[in-house]
Write a protein that holds these residues in place. Structure first.
Motif, PDB file in Angstrom:
ATOM      1  N   PHE A   8       0.861  -1.175   0.000  1.00 28.18           N
ATOM      2  CA  PHE A   8       0.000   0.000   0.000  1.00 28.18           C
ATOM      3  C   PHE A   8       0.899   1.227   0.000  1.00 28.18           C
ATOM      4  CE2 PHE A   8       0.736  -1.275   4.377  1.00 28.18           C
ATOM      5  CZ  PHE A   8       1.101  -0.090   4.999  1.00 28.18           C
ATOM      6  N   ARG A   9       0.318   2.371  -0.337  1.00 30.01           N
ATOM      7  CA  ARG A   9       1.094   3.603  -0.315  1.00 30.01           C
ATOM      8  C   ARG A   9       1.491   3.910   1.119  1.00 30.01           C
ATOM      9  NH1 ARG A   9      -0.780   9.413  -1.019  1.00 30.01           N
ATOM     10  NH2 ARG A   9      -2.786   8.509  -0.517  1.00 30.01           N
ATOM     11  N   ALA A  14      -3.394   5.906   4.336  1.00 33.35           N
ATOM     12  CA  ALA A  14      -3.585   4.737   3.468  1.00 33.35           C
ATOM     13  C   ALA A  14      -3.518   3.448   4.271  1.00 33.35           C
ATOM     14  CB  ALA A  14      -2.530   4.736   2.361  1.00 33.35           C
ATOM     15  N   ALA A  15      -2.610   3.390   5.246  1.00 35.34           N
ATOM     16  CA  ALA A  15      -2.497   2.193   6.087  1.00 35.34           C
ATOM     17  C   ALA A  15      -3.760   1.989   6.916  1.00 35.34           C
ATOM     18  CB  ALA A  15      -1.280   2.313   6.992  1.00 35.34           C
ATOM     19  N   THR A  17      -6.856   3.032   6.161  1.00 33.38           N
ATOM     20  CA  THR A  17      -7.937   2.616   5.254  1.00 33.38           C
ATOM     21  C   THR A  17      -7.837   1.130   4.955  1.00 33.38           C
ATOM     22  OG1 THR A  17      -8.047   4.821   4.248  1.00 33.38           O
ATOM     23  CG2 THR A  17      -8.928   2.972   2.970  1.00 33.38           C
ATOM     24  N   ARG A  18      -6.632   0.656   4.674  1.00 28.44           N
ATOM     25  CA  ARG A  18      -6.429  -0.766   4.391  1.00 28.44           C
ATOM     26  C   ARG A  18      -6.758  -1.626   5.615  1.00 28.44           C
ATOM     27  NH1 ARG A  18      -2.085  -3.580   5.878  1.00 28.44           N
ATOM     28  NH2 ARG A  18      -1.645  -5.595   4.897  1.00 28.44           N
ATOM     29  N   GLU A  22      -9.550  -4.637   5.798  1.00 26.41           N
ATOM     30  CA  GLU A  22      -9.112  -6.031   5.841  1.00 26.41           C
ATOM     31  C   GLU A  22      -9.303  -6.696   7.204  1.00 26.41           C
ATOM     32  OE1 GLU A  22      -5.220  -6.617   4.255  1.00 26.41           O
ATOM     33  OE2 GLU A  22      -5.664  -5.582   2.363  1.00 26.41           O
ATOM     34  N   HIS A 259      -0.105  -2.349  10.138  1.00 23.98           N
ATOM     35  CA  HIS A 259       0.332  -3.264   9.089  1.00 23.98           C
ATOM     36  C   HIS A 259      -0.447  -4.580   9.131  1.00 23.98           C
ATOM     37  CE1 HIS A 259       3.906  -1.081   7.591  1.00 23.98           C
ATOM     38  NE2 HIS A 259       3.998  -0.630   8.820  1.00 23.98           N
TER      39      HIS A 259
END
Length: 524
Positions: A8-9, A14-15, A17-18, A22, A259
């Protein structure tokens, strides 16, 4: 150097959002009174981010946080980070004058704080720090002590006319539309400054270490493997973060847990008994913090009656994780300040006093450069921080070994004890002492001596004060230490007697001062 592909960016937004997409239903942060999942953290921080945008906060705005460890700290940190603001976290251990200095040095525009931080009434505290604040006409701040400060937001209610009261409700008043937040987040890039950490203990004015989003995300990627490695098979990873979030170690925890699903267990004030209770209740699987806390937990009267079967590392591994699987007695370098984390994306050089590389096994000063280190120091030009080839001279004394990963930390150039012409590393002596069954924890310092220059002094928290025998310990450790490294003076204390820096690390300079002033007496 090849940078790792994170998938991911590498920005905090961004982290997040991911993570919410997930593993959103997994607990992200748990305290003794509150908890939030990753999905809740994304949703609630988005609302706060929209409110910040509505009040003119954006990319590059310096936002100060004065919160203890907890969900509120994390939510505001996420909110400010995802819109590109530069977060300046402040220690809740600060005296009023220290906070005033930090606000001034950090050029903070907006300060966010609770009505109470641990035991501190923040409104009273801040009026003490900034004498001109009490007579301020309204919520647009203008005080000489912190000339860039324009807004102070307080959560939890306040009657001060200079403060803007905010809360964590789902109200849509006073916020910009969601599509504006999405557009703003798309403009935040890995190169943007993310956080400014003020160092402590070495200079009159603390240095502001600035890290980018990219550095924080890449350098915190190690956390997943480390903490998952401590979790027993079949149990989800839930670890006690015993480092303050206002310091780089704690920031790497809240960043690294984006992460993969790593639940953070934390306390506003990390007291050993409360930490043991939280670990038992939440089935904690590991601890990330300074070894002094782990040692105090092991010595706490509640330790034997708590069910800590989910956390075998608490008793099976060294209290200091930098001593896991190392050859000899020297710990691995933690590398938390200038490099932001480990050395995975950092060039490393170990040099002698002339700047020439030393062979493996020889001690020298650590130099670092590359995409894994800080952007620089606040208000310092690059040439003042890095040499002409881009190297940062850390002042750390280290060595490397052939076929051994990592860098082995001997000490700071300013920490080395010079006794009768020989250098003694406090860390080396401490690592030997801390393995002795009579010693719960130790600190070794150099105290002025007319004959030797400095005398090696051991300050020891004994496992059993009633039976501690310094003479016997001296005999025992000679198996692992040269005679000149063996302490000549022994001082027996309790863990609460040790002075600490605002980062939670032992304050060696203050400890040495107290010994030299006779404020701490010999215990043998």
């Amino acid at each position: 150097m090849e940078l790792p592909d994170l998938g991911f960016r590498p920005t905090i937004g961004a982290a997040l959002t991911r993570a919410a997409a997930e593993f959103g239903d997994v607990d992200y942060v748990v305290t003794n009174t509150d908890r939030i999942t990753y999905a809740q953290a994304e949703r609630r921080s988005a609302l706060l981010a929209r409110r910040l945008l509505a009040h003119g906060v954006g990319k590059g705005t310096r936002v100060g946080l004065f919160y203890p460890n907890g969900t509120d700290w994390v939510l505001w940190w996420l909110a400010a980070s995802r819109i590109g603001a530069l977060v300046v976290p402040f220690s809740t251990l600060y005296a009023p004058g220290e906070l005033a200095k930090g606000l001034r040095l950090g050029d903070v525009h907006l300060l966010i704080a609770p009505s109470r931080a641990v035991s501190v009434d923040f409104a009273v505290f801040l009026e003490d720090a900034l004498p001109g604040l009490a007579t301020n006409a309204g919520t647009q701040i203008a005080v000489r002590e912190a000339p860039y400060l324009r807004q102070i937001w307080i959560t939890g209610g306040t009657d001060r006319r200079w403060a803007h009261a905010v809360d964590f409700t789902d109200s849509v008043e006073d916020v910009v539309p969601q599509e504006i937040l999405s557009a703003v987040e798309a403009e935040v890039c890995p190169a943007d400054p993310a956080v400014m950490i003020h160092t402590s203990g070495s200079t009159a004015d603390p240095k502001g270490v600035i890290h980018s989003h990219g550095v924080l995300m890449r350098q915190s990627a190690f956390l997943s493997g480390t903490m998952n490695g401590f979790a027993p098979p079949g149990l989800p990873t839930r670890y006690l973060s015993a480092m303050p979030f206002f310091w780089i170690g704690g920031i790497l925890h809240v960043t690294g847990s984006l992460h993969s699903p790593l639940t953070i267990l934390t306390l506003a004030r990390t007291e050993p008994g409360a930490a043991l209770e939280l670990l038992e209740r939440e089935r904690g699987t590991g601890i990330a913090g300074w070894p002094t806390l782990t040692q105090r937990m092991l010595a706490h009267p509640d330790f034997s009656r708590r069910d800590l079967s989910s956390c075998p590392s608490l008793v099976d591994l060294p209290a200091d994780l930098s001593l896991v699987a190392v050859p000899g007695n020297v710990p691995r370098h933690r590398s938390l300040t200038e490099s932001g984390g480990g050395f995975s994306t950092t060039d490393v050089l170990v040099v002698d006093d002339t700047g020439e590389p030393v062979p493996a096994g020889s001690e020298g000063e650590l130099w670092i450069r590359g995409p894994g280190i800080m952007l620089g120091y606040n208000k310092r030009e690059p040439w003042e921080v890095f040499d002409a080839d881009g190297w940062f001279h850390t002042g750390d004394r280290v060595f490397v070994l052939d076929d051994e990963p990592g860098i082995f930390y001997v000490g700071r150039s300013t920490e080395l004890i010079k006794t009768s012409g020989a250098n003694v590393s406090p860390k080396e002596v401490e690592s030997v002492l801390d393995r002795h069954p009579s010693v719960q924890s130790s600190l070794v310092v150099g105290v002025g001596d007319g004959d030797r220059g400095q005398e090696v002094v051991a300050v020891v928290v004994p496992a059993d004060p009633g039976t501690f025998d310094a003479d016997q310990v001296s005999v025992d450790i000679r198996r692992d230490l040269s005679a000149y490294k063996v302490p000549r003076r022994w001082i027996v204390v309790t863990a609460d007697d040790l002075p600490l820096l605002t980062s939670g690390k032992p304050d060696r300079r203050e400890l040495t001062r107290r010994i030299e002033a006779g404020l701490i007496a010999d215990g043998r």
